[in-house]
Design an enzyme around this catalytic site. Sequence first.
Site, PDB file in Angstrom:
ATOM      1  N   LYS A  57       0.784  -1.148  -0.100  1.00  0.00           N
ATOM      2  CA  LYS A  57       0.097  -0.128   0.040  1.00  0.00           C
ATOM      3  C   LYS A  57       0.769   1.343  -0.196  1.00  0.00           C
ATOM      4  O   LYS A  57       0.305   2.243  -0.576  1.00  0.00           O
ATOM      5  CB  LYS A  57      -0.973  -0.121   1.295  1.00  0.00           C
ATOM      6  CG  LYS A  57      -0.371   0.010   2.628  1.00  0.00           C
ATOM      7  CD  LYS A  57      -1.470  -0.306   3.509  1.00  0.00           C
ATOM      8  CE  LYS A  57      -0.666  -0.120   4.978  1.00  0.00           C
ATOM      9  NZ  LYS A  57      -1.538  -0.927   5.790  1.00  0.00           N
ATOM     10  N   ARG A  61      -7.795  -0.772  17.216  1.00  0.00           N
ATOM     11  CA  ARG A  61      -7.927  -0.698  15.849  1.00  0.00           C
ATOM     12  C   ARG A  61      -8.978  -1.460  15.511  1.00  0.00           C
ATOM     13  O   ARG A  61     -10.172  -1.708  16.167  1.00  0.00           O
ATOM     14  CB  ARG A  61      -7.057  -0.370  14.675  1.00  0.00           C
ATOM     15  CG  ARG A  61      -7.327   0.332  13.480  1.00  0.00           C
ATOM     16  CD  ARG A  61      -6.046   0.683  12.427  1.00  0.00           C
ATOM     17  NE  ARG A  61      -5.840  -0.799  11.758  1.00  0.00           N
ATOM     18  CZ  ARG A  61      -4.950  -0.552  10.846  1.00  0.00           C
ATOM     19  NH1 ARG A  61      -4.379   0.820  10.576  1.00  0.00           N
ATOM     20  NH2 ARG A  61      -4.893  -1.627  10.228  1.00  0.00           N
TER      21      ARG A  61
END
Length: 351
Positions: free
Chosen positions: A35, A127
């Site tokens: 990414k 998260r």
Amino acid sequence: MTPTVYVDLTKFKENLLYLTHQCQKHHLSLMAVTKVFSADQKLIDVINDVEPAYIADSRIDNLKQIETKLPKVLLRLPALSEVEEVVQYADISLNSELKTIKALNESAEKHGKIHQIILMIDLGDLREGIFEKEELHSVVKKLLTFSHIKLLGLGTNLTCYGGVIPTVDVLNKLIQHKQDLEDTFDITIQLVSGGNSSSLELMFNNNLPKGITNLRLGESLVLGRETAYGKSLKNMHSDIFTLEAEIIELKNKPSVPIGPIGMNALGEKVTFEDKGIQKRAILNIGRQDINHTNIIVPNNISILGSSSDHLLLDVTHYKKPLSVGDTLRFKLTYGGILSLFTSKYVRRSYV
Ligand SMILES: *Cc1c(COP(=O)(O)O)cnc(C)c1O
């Protein structure tokens, strides 16, 4: 020249080979995370060459364009609205919501595919991931009834939101969950993904618990550092990616603006220290491409600031002679590489 990010493909290959071998040595499979460089195909080709076990990205748009024979993993939890694409372009996805897994199952059935999932467990970083053991058991119970979903493994993500550092105790909890589930449901869970580049310190110290079978590595691959403590890793490169930009103005000016001071171009309050007259360089790159805090300058240069399209440097103490039209080269942080690859105003050059 147009601002350019230089990519050293040889150094990238060396980093990838090194981490792949180290993971093998510790009986871990590796997911190469793409990414940060927007799944640039030139770098993907290097990954295809080295053949780690998986290729992983957080965006379905990136997975869609990646050309590879390796299994593709979607790292960010799928959005309910994109399950069709997830099933088509990812072989495996990370999940924590039963509603989404159910939708993936329906879509996989429609496309005649088996979609594999890694269930994410939140071990305290807060998260993504299932937090309660009861929820974990009820989700697994339900998903085992889905005909087109395969539970490939469990995973956890640390040092992302909460900064929680992977330790033997923390990762043993993940392995404990795996054993619980295997015993309760009489299943085998193949893969236990023990985190990202922040788990490497444990691995290199031979402290990664035995039950961990996989790591998902991005930052370590591109910057040669682990991310629990930010230590540089031996035998790895930190300068695969460098930025070059051009000097468009070079002048001696005062260090403190003249006149009443309000906000800067980005609405931020600014203050100045009087350092007398400085030699100041303006470069043709700005916040639209990169936040200046993500540019690593040589010791004798300091960053004064940036606006949308300008980077301002104090080059008073720079040793080499400079003039308008010259370029300067910088190393980059993770966030810097990330944003440069997203900017359409930055060229890419491969060496
Ligand atoms: C980005 C990401 C990774 C890779 O993290 P690094 O710190 O770059 O190694 C791993 N897992 C997930 C879920 C991610 O989103």
